[in-house]
Design an enzyme around this catalytic site. Structure first.
Site, short mmCIF file in Angstrom:
data_model
loop_
_atom_site.label_atom_id
_atom_site.label_comp_id
_atom_site.label_asym_id
_atom_site.label_seq_id
_atom_site.Cartn_x
_atom_site.Cartn_y
_atom_site.Cartn_z
N SER A 58 0.81 -1.23 0.00
CA SER A 58 0.00 0.00 0.00
C SER A 58 0.84 1.27 0.00
O SER A 58 0.37 2.32 -0.41
CB SER A 58 -0.96 0.02 1.18
OG SER A 58 -0.28 0.23 2.40
N LYS A 98 0.51 5.12 6.63
CA LYS A 98 -0.10 5.89 5.54
C LYS A 98 0.50 7.28 5.49
O LYS A 98 1.15 7.74 6.42
CB LYS A 98 -1.62 6.02 5.75
CG LYS A 98 -2.37 4.71 5.83
CD LYS A 98 -2.32 3.92 4.55
CE LYS A 98 -2.97 2.56 4.74
NZ LYS A 98 -2.61 1.63 3.69
#
Length: 192
Positions: A58, A98
Site C-alpha cells: 500500500s 499511511k
C-alpha cells in the site's frame, strides 16, 4: 575474609595492611543503580523511538514490503501532523502506515485520478497507480485524511474508503523517518 596488601612507607620499608576482599554493600548499591538507570533508559528509548515492519504494497514505491522502519514516537506527542508526513496509526489493533494528505479544515477530493487538497492538485512524484474519483470531503477537527502511496484501487485501505474515512489524530503512534533494513530514505512529497 581479608587479603593482604603490601605498601611501601616513606622509609622504604614494606608494610602489610589488610584490605577487605569485597565490599558487599557497595557492590549491591552499584547493581541497584545500574538496574535503575538501565530501566530508565529502556523507558525513555521505548517512549521516543520504535520500529515497525511494513507489510503489503500500500505504500509502494515509498516503502517496500518487508522494510523495517524507524518510527519517531516523540513527535506524535509534541507536534501536529502535516501534509506529506508518513504516520504509523493504530487501527483495530494493528499498526497501519499511511501518508497524511489532509489535516483538519482541508477539503480533499479526487478527480480523474488526481488528488486535490483545497481545490489545488497535489504535486505527487512518490505515488504509483491512479485513484478512483472521490467527492470532496472536509476534514473535521481532530481528524486527518490519509492515503497509501499506491493509489491503485484495492491496494490500500485508507481514508478514501467510506468505512475508514478520516482517522483520529489520537491514533497516531509516530512518524516513519527512515527504512533501517533495507536502508533507504523515505520519499517526501513536493510542497503544496
Amino acid at each position: 575474609m581479608h587479603a593482604t596488601k603490601l605498601e611501601i612507607d616513606s622509609n622504604g620499608l614494606q608494610q602489610k595492611t589488610e584490605v577487605p576482599k569485597n565490599n558487599t554493600k557497595k557492590e549491591i548499591i552499584g547493581w541497584v543503580k545500574f538496574i535503575f538507570f538501565l530501566t530508565l533508559a529502556v523507558f525513555v528509548i521505548k517512549g521516543s523511538v520504535g520500529f515497525t515492519l511494513v507489510a503489503g504494497d500500500s505504500m509502494q514505491p515509498s516503502l517496500r514490503d518487508g522494510s523495517l522502519v524507524l518510527v519517531n514516537k516523540l513527535s506524535a506527542t509534541f507536534s501536529e501532523p502535516k501534509y506529506g508526513d508518513i504516520v504509523v496509526l493504530e487501527e483495530a489493533g494493528y499498526d497501519v502506515i499511511k501518508r497524511v494528505i489532509g489535516v483538519p479544515g482541508d477539503t480533499v477530493s479526487i478527480e480523474d485520478g488526481v488528488v486535490y487538497v483545497n481545490q489545488q492538485p497535489l504535486p505527487e512524484l512518490h505515488t504509483i497507480g491512479e485513484a478512483n474519483n472521490m467527492p470532496a470531503i472536509t476534514i473535521q477537527p481532530g481528524k486527518i485524511f490519509v492515503m497509501g502511496d499506491n493509489r491503485t484501487p484495492g491496494e490500500s485501505l485508507d481514508s478514501r474508503d467510506p468505512n475508514v474515512g478520516p482517522v483520529s489524530i489520537e491514533n497516531i503512534k509516530g512518524y516513519a523517518t527512515i527504512s533501517i533494513f533495507p536502508f533507504y530514505k523515505i520519499a517526501k512529497p513536493l510542497k503544496l
